[in-house]
Design a protein around this motif. Structure first.
Motif, short mmCIF file in Angstrom:
data_model
loop_
_atom_site.label_atom_id
_atom_site.label_comp_id
_atom_site.label_asym_id
_atom_site.label_seq_id
_atom_site.Cartn_x
_atom_site.Cartn_y
_atom_site.Cartn_z
N LYS A 1 -2.02 8.69 -10.40
CA LYS A 1 -1.08 9.60 -9.78
C LYS A 1 -0.79 10.76 -10.71
O LYS A 1 -0.93 10.63 -11.93
CB LYS A 1 0.20 8.87 -9.37
N THR B 1 -1.18 11.16 -5.36
CA THR B 1 -1.68 9.84 -5.71
C THR B 1 -2.86 9.51 -4.82
O THR B 1 -3.18 10.26 -3.90
CB THR B 1 -0.57 8.76 -5.60
N CYS C 1 -2.11 3.65 -6.98
CA CYS C 1 -0.92 4.31 -7.53
C CYS C 1 -0.29 3.44 -8.61
O CYS C 1 0.09 3.93 -9.68
CB CYS C 1 0.08 4.59 -6.42
N CYS D 1 5.51 4.47 -5.33
CA CYS D 1 4.12 4.25 -4.89
C CYS D 1 4.08 3.88 -3.40
O CYS D 1 3.34 2.98 -2.98
CB CYS D 1 3.43 3.19 -5.75
#
Length: 192
Positions: A125, A113, A120, A86
């Motif tokens: 995502k 994302t 995220c 992320c």
């Protein structure tokens, strides 16, 4: 010039129309998640993007449509490593107009994302994989076998013109229709 009301002209027009009808558009535009908007999944449907992508086969020429309020969200394409961590820094592609269209133009894996921090981590995502020109599986991060119910979603709400990468067998009706158009025109004008 030939008589436009003649049976020969009408037959040629009908034949050419039938040839054109046989051509097909084999690329689709998918609305990501089949939701009203791209956003953080609800707790009741936390795996919406995983489930959605598991039920689709993507191919070159298809496109993904991300719909969202531009003042509240965005979409970024990231690397696999950034997707798993992320990490929102240094995206491959940044889209923020609220009506973002991503065209699939090559084989491989694609990771998306939200660019909004924290989204995220809340499972907003999507990962898709295009393994062959004819279509392949798509998936999102794995959440275990129980997270993937056998649910099918309506997938296509519109189409886009066929990609240049279509196979020769898909192009044949188009070429034949074009040739028939030229022959028809020559017949109408009395050249043949």
């Amino acid at each position: 010039m030939g008589n436009l009301r003649s049976s020969r002209f009408q037959f040629l027009c009908a034949f050419q129309f039938l040839m054109l009808v046989q051509t097909r558009v084999s690329c689709y535009q998918y609305k990501v998640g089949d939701l009203d908007a791209w956003g953080i999944p609800s707790s009741a449907n936390a795996h919406v993007y995983t489930n959605w992508s598991k039920n689709h086969i993507f191919k070159i020429g298809d496109s993904l449509l991300f719909l969202y309020p531009p003042s509240q969200d965005s979409v970024i394409q990231v690397t696999g490593q950034s997707f798993n961590a992320c990490n929102l820094t240094d995206p491959i592609l940044y889209m923020n107009n609220g009506n973002s269209l991503f065209n699939i133009t090559s084989l491989g894996e694609f990771y998306f994302t939200s660019a909004v921090p924290g989204h995220c981590e809340k499972k907003q995502k999507l990962q898709i994989s295009v393994l062959s020109g004819n279509g392949s599986s798509a998936f999102s991060p794995s959440y275990g076998p129980s997270a993937l119910p056998d649910t099918s979603y309506p997938t296509v709400f519109g189409s886009i013109p066929a990609a240049n990468s279509s196979s020769p067998s898909q192009r044949a009706p188009v070429i034949l229709a074009a040739v028939m158009g030229f022959v028809s025109w020559d017949l109408i004008r009395g050249r043949m």
